[in-house]
Motif scaffolding. Structure first.
Motif: not given
Lengths: 585, 585
Positions: A148, A150, A325-326, A329-332, A335-336, A338-339, A358, A362, A366, B150, B154, B158
């Motif tokens: 999962s 990136g 729970d993504v 995927a810490e980057e997502h 960003a999630l 933030s959105g 990680r 972001q 982000d 990546g 991700e 998601n």
């Protein structure tokens, strides 16, 4: 006993299938004996017994190179590569680390502890081989959960393009630490259910060949598959279906609980130590769940470790769509968050200090450039947490505190932590991170402020003179102890400050201290380089104020004894008081 | 002219297809007029004219939310959302940024400049919508090149799991900045060649629905596709095939050169300014290519920006397999480099300062814990480089200098840079990063050391007394100027030091300075917080030495004037000398 005769993988060669099965049983028994007494990663290793035997039976390690993702499943590999005594003899249990380690063995190629890195590292070994004109096999072993992240995807896509020998063993036990999350997992299921024949195949889409092994805990089936791909001139995925916790009923049943664990009773699977009272994870989960009931826009986010935020399976069910729970995927996750914050939701992302690393970009791009009011709770940012070189909680202050627009708060105790978390969720002005104060729950008498919107106001806990101690977050108690010592040992009434804000200076207070203070001491539970104390030293650089910064020296400390580490860094009240007195007396 | 009547996207509604086509021509003409005079992203915007018109025709922005990846292709979007004058009137050309920016318009939801973030950010907007019970569409527009990162993966995985409305427009122009790299791109080709019907489909494998639009520069085809997915209850990819540089022959032919460019002659496509002599990119490429001829184990690595290292298409052909372009996958690049170095190869990863941020954890875990001797050349780590908030070169020192085991070097000129790069490639002891000194090439008389293995030895350029100036890397000239001023203005013979090592202290020299110096000045071309100077301030904190740190204050400066920024941070020789004299006189 066969295991006692295995000094190196070559010793597997003479064994029959029956003998290898007996060996697998011995390994499992040794694992359970050690892990029930010592703790460690349970399920991941139990599931990989047969695959590891088959890998070492077919491939010629260390010429052929096997890279384990996260490497928390490498115990069996260690047992087969000259390190069995660390699993058989209780006196040697601590002779090996919980992860692969090149200093232990030539069969280990990297120190690895974070997830999703194996394919990329293996690509590097393969590239060097190709330039050299070598012919060895390079094998990456990666769990389905690690897919999962990136970096794993980037590695697979680049392996697909490189086009030369690289064998990726995907250990699919249908679990991450908790259950898997991500659209990918539907494809893995489709592949399992079609015996690998589904035409829509994530790995083939990235340019890799593909082979499915339904019986991933069967030595013969695995041996046949590995023999089939050995010396392949192409990148190939061998997708093996295994059972996490295989061979130990409690671990097969409770896969999440037995991913990693402290010592347990072998007969029942119950933990040996009673649950140790309060912890910040549990308190945080309770706090958030309570809020969710009245705040439908509150969302807790986790990157594959819901337990870090106290979200047990039961609480996850209760939180429903207010918990995301993504996957790993810490980057997502950032960003999630933030959105969500941009669109009026109230996201709280809970993450270990070692994993917040990680997603620096972001956090910066982000989140912080956009200034969206997402909240991040950073757990185990402390030397008192995990002590493997790969899992240190030393670096979150240097990482986070130097990003513009972020407000990073350091509460000193549970009461202050929840006061800050409450404010962070309520406010709409800033991205806010809160550093959960240490490993063990600390209580302090209040009251504590409920508003933190007037930034960078440090709190003076005791007003004194001559020496000021700026004791950040979980090191506040150390500051109190130091102040007490200065009083009893030298009659100094030190000023004690709770800085609270890691990301900015209280200019007014710092200026005021210049009047009747000669020295300022900073204390932080993290790496000194790039940390909080250095900002104070910079601030006072042009002035006569003497500044002493205390924290951890820049290093990847490994499996340290906490007391020793603290003493080596002069992080006891006695040592600090001694240093201070040398300056001011 | 239709464009002059478009104040908001709603104004597209009344136009016929023919009128929209005429509008597209007008937009293209305006783009070319502005970009040829002003510079900017050319190919990405020319290719997206029709798709942007169709998006705004079908969706209802800003209620429906469109997020552009990197957002370098958002010029047409800006023209249709009330900002056309910034493209029509030369006096207004600088009224808009080169990226989306919520401060400019309610149609822009995020400030975005780094790649691969759009899907994750859009997931956040969608999640907040779902919690709120809203019904708007959320649309992420992402180029094929950005899919190599990546974070994009991700985000897609998601989105696939979230399962609610999210429309991902994949703008496939078969190019990244340079050509695409990664196994994924074979799948995109397969999808294009099968008119979207290939059963093995990367996007479907991640759980998204999928629609292919062959004519991605045809307004009607796009309109039909967008209408089909509008208000879909599911995540869906609309894969559109576009032509990068569409409508301008030089840009269609030379896609890489016209990705981004300075002003050019509209008739010929030739740049208006002559190539400005030497640059570090070109020099680096030449240096590495030369070495590759005799060192088959030397590998240059780029993450989608080969030109940063001076690898023009011609040099790429010559380097052959000794150059690896991993796509926009910085994490993979670092892990790959670590693996290559581990196995005896000699990798050099060249990357912009602003993008090294994307791989902190890989630098820490994959590289530095393992201590593998990979080399990283960090370009444009300077305030004199790119000046968009999203592309600052301010933060690489705080990011890199606080990671244990890394040696980060700051050469002061071209000669020293190549001496350090040469040593970094030869040695086998440390991960080494070299900070390319500034934007413009500087030459200084030598000789320079050829060995740097004895770590943290600063070089004293002028030995004086009273004041010592530690002038790091590209700010060395500023140090010289300051020293000269102190001499002429106050008769002070300042000591001038070239620290060279960002990651460690020259304890011996720093101790020695205490003898006959009262003040130490540090200069660094980057953010002060977490930087080099603070370490010096910490070192001298307990001593009588006064320390003045110069660098940039912590902020996301945006489209700044370099001279103004430097003055605001007191980074002129005059200001520094004034401050110093206030302290020592």
């Amino acid at each position: 006993m066969y295991l006692e005769k295995i000094d190196a993988p070559q010793d597997l060669r003479g064994l029959t299938t029956e003998q290898l099965r007996a060996l697998a049983d011995e390994i499992r028994e040794a694992l359970l004996r050690k892990l029930s007494a010592h703790g460690g990663h349970i399920g991941p290793n139990l599931g990989m017994v047969e695959a590891t035997i088959a890998l070492h039976r077919v491939f010629d390690s260390p010429k052929d190179k096997i890279i384990y993702d996260v490497s928390h499943q490498s115990y069996v590999h260690k047992m087969l590569t000259g390190r069995r005594e660390a699993f058989l003899d209780p006196a040697d249990y601590d002779e090996v680390s919980g992860y692969t380690n090149p200093q232990e063995s030539e069969h280990d190629h990297f120190t690895i502890g974070h997830t999703s890195t194996s394919v990329s590292l293996a690509c590097g070994l393969a590239k060097a081989r190709d330039l050299r004109g070598g012919s060895e096999n390079v094998i990456a072993v990666i769990g389905d959960g690690s897919l999962s992240g990136g970096e794993a995807y980037e590695g697979l896509s680049n392996a697909g393009e490189a086009g030369t020998n690289l064998i990726v063993v995907v250990n699919d036990n249908e679990m991450s630490i908790a259950e898997n999350h991500g659209g990918l997992y539907a494809n893995l299921r489709e592949l399992r259910e079609s015996d690998g024949k589904a035409p829509c195949n994530f790995f083939r889409a990235l340019g890799l060949d593909y082979l499915y092994v339904k019986e991933g805990n069967d030595i013969e089936a695995l041996t046949a598959a590995f023999r089939q791909v050995k010396d392949t001139p192409r990148p190939v995925v061998v997708h093996i279906r295994t059972l996490k916790g295989k061979g130990y009923a409690p671990a097969e049943r409770q896969k999440e609980r037995f991913h990693w664990g402290m010592p347990f009773d072998l007969a029942t699977g119950e933990p040996k130590a009673a649950g140790g009272g309060e912890d910040y994870c549990d308190l945080t989960g309770r706090f958030l769940l309570e809020r969710m009931r009245t705040q439908p826009e509150l969302v807790a986010i986790t990157s594959g470790t819901p337990a870090v935020m106290g979200f047990t399976p039961e609480r996850r069910r209760e939180a429903g769509r207010q918990l995301v729970d993504v996957g790993i995927a810490e980057e997502h996750a950032v960003a999630l968050a933030s959105g969500i914050a941009k669109a009026g939701g109230r996201p709280v992302y809970g993450v270990y200090s070692t994993f917040i690393q990680r997603c620096y970009d972001q956090l910066s791009q982000d989140l912080c450039i956009n200034g969206n009011p997402a909240v991040i709770a950073v757990f185990m940012g402390t030397a008192a947490g995990m002590n493997d070189a790969t899992h240190l909680g030393f670096f979150d202050i240097p990482l986070l505190a130097n990003i513009p627009n972020l407000v990073y708060l350091a509460p000193t105790c549970a009461e202050e932590y929840f006061a800050m978390l409450d404010w962070a969720i309520r406010q709409r002005e800033h991205p806010v991170a809160v550093r959960v104060p240490g490993a063990a729950v600390v209580h302090r008498p209040g009251p504590f402020d409920t508003e933190y919107g007037e930034l960078n106001r440090y709190r003076v806990e005791r007003r004194g003179r001559e020496v000021a101690i700026l004791a950040l977050g979980s090191f506040h108690a150390l500051g109190e102890e130091t102040a007490d010592r200065l009083k009893t040992e030298a009659g100094i009434d030190a000023t004690l400050v709770n800085p609270r804000y890691i990301t900015g200076l209280d200019e007014e207070l710092l200026e005021e201290l210049l009047r009747d203070h000669r020295a300022v001491v900073t204390l932080e539970d993290g790496s000194l380089d790039g940390g909080f104390g250095e900002k104070i030293a910079r601030r006072y650089g042009p002035t006569p104020m003497r500044v002493l910064n205390y924290g951890l020296r820049k290093e990847f400390a490994d499996r340290y004894d906490l007391g020793e580490l603290l003493r080596a860094n002069r992080l006891t009240g006695e040592q600090i008081a001694e240093d201070v007195l040398r300056i001011v007396r």
